[in-house]
Design a protein around this motif. Structure first.
Motif, short mmCIF file in Angstrom:
data_model
loop_
_atom_site.label_atom_id
_atom_site.label_comp_id
_atom_site.label_asym_id
_atom_site.label_seq_id
_atom_site.Cartn_x
_atom_site.Cartn_y
_atom_site.Cartn_z
N GLY A 169 59.74 56.07 149.74
CA GLY A 169 60.02 55.95 148.32
C GLY A 169 59.90 54.53 147.82
O GLY A 169 59.61 53.58 148.56
N GLU A 170 60.17 54.39 146.53
CA GLU A 170 60.01 53.08 145.88
C GLU A 170 60.97 52.04 146.44
O GLU A 170 60.66 50.86 146.52
N VAL A 171 62.17 52.49 146.85
CA VAL A 171 63.19 51.54 147.32
C VAL A 171 62.74 50.82 148.58
O VAL A 171 62.95 49.62 148.73
N GLN A 228 63.32 55.22 140.12
CA GLN A 228 63.48 55.90 141.40
C GLN A 228 64.46 57.06 141.24
O GLN A 228 65.24 57.11 140.30
N GLN A 229 64.36 58.00 142.18
CA GLN A 229 65.28 59.14 142.16
C GLN A 229 66.70 58.66 142.44
O GLN A 229 66.93 57.72 143.19
#
Length: 307
Positions: free
Chosen positions: A256-258, A77-78
């Motif tokens: 996002g992925e989170v 993730q970023q």
């Protein structure tokens, strides 16, 4: 009479759906006992790697690179900006813990020019075990406090039905995570705790209306009373569930992925919770033999008899 003709007969399918709920709960328990949950780094321990690039990093490409290098379970993730990445990797068989971070960095550096290693952090399994135990305790405490609250607010029958609906929702959501091998981390645990509150609120709204209708109507057939109460709260239930799902869908696609696992858990949980507030609660009330006698207020009769 016109209102009764427009009512949806929810209780007409209660036996079939009751059997389905029992089967889903049993299947979920078997899955949890045999396959368990796909615990994330928060619970298992592992390595957290932070890298920085002079240019934007393609997250999808980084994931593919790590999968080809053997890190299929890595969470990418970023990290602050599009040029920084955080990679969380669970313990790897055959690789020493202090070597995992360097191997992850080297796998990415081969395909990204100028990549720099900013941080490598190892989370030991003891920390993971502690988090897992405390999280399970938090879940049990939440369910226990809900049980006490509902028990005092309603009659024993309503208390049993509402708490059973909570357990039904949590077990089925966890069973789905076990079946699909979705990662279970602290964000998912937070979603499960939020689901307990949501499901309880929905069940209490329906149970409150059922109780009021038992007390205020001359009707004696429990099926008619319960059906009427569910129909009266249906608009509120649909509006609440729909608006909440809109937010979660937005989180799923743009968070996002989170936030993906968090939104997945709550999307499934809201659907199951809405269903259980109608069919699990009402089904158990019928099984426990709810009737108008459960809502009689003897204190008024005693006052009337006083000279």
């Amino acid at each position: 009479m016109s209102n009764s003709k427009k009512m949806i007969n929810f209780m007409g399918a209660r036996k079939v759906l009751g059997v389905m709920s029992i089967c889903l709960v049993i299947a979920s328990i078997i899955l949890l006992a045999t396959r368990g949950l796909n615990l994330g780094l928060d619970f298992t321990g592992g390595t957290n790697v932070v890298v920085e690039s002079p240019a934007d990093i393609d997250i999808a490409g980084a994931r593919d690179t790590l999968e080809q290098a053997g890190f299929e379970d890595a969470v990418v993730q970023q990290y602050g900006s599009s040029r920084d990445l955080s990679i969380r990797v669970p313990p790897q068989d055959g690789i020493e813990a202090d070597q995992v971070g360097q191997r992850v960095f080297q796998s990415l550096a081969d395909g990204i020019d100028g990549l720099q290693l900013k941080q490598v952090e190892f989370v030991g399994p003891q920390v993971g075990d502690e988090l897992r135990d405390q999280s399970g305790l938090a879940l049990l405490m939440a369910l226990g406090l809900m049980l006490v609250y509902v028990w005092f607010r309603f009659t024993n029958k309503f208390g049993i039905a509402t708490v059973a609906a909570l357990l039904h929702d949590v077990i089925i959501v966890l069973g789905l995570f076990s079946l699909l091998r979705w990662p279970f981390d602290l964000t998912v645990l937070a979603a499960v705790l939020a689901l307990i509150g949501y499901s309880l609120n929905d069940s209490i709204v329906v149970a409150d209306r059922i109780r009021e209708n038992f007390r205020n109507t001359r009707e004696t057939d429990p099926h008619v009373i319960v059906n009427g109460a569910i129909n009266e709260t249906l608009t509120r239930t649909i509006n609440t569930s729909f608006t909440t799902m809109l937010v979660l869908v937005a989180l799923f696609f743009f968070g996002g992925e989170v936030m993906r696992a968090f939104s997945e858990a709550l999307l499934v949980g809201i659907f199951v919770g809405t269903y259980s507030s109608i069919y699990v609660v009402a089904n158990l009330l019928f099984t426990l033999g709810v009737s108008k006698e459960d809502f009689l207020i003897p204190e008024k009769e005693e006052i009337d008899e006083m000279p």
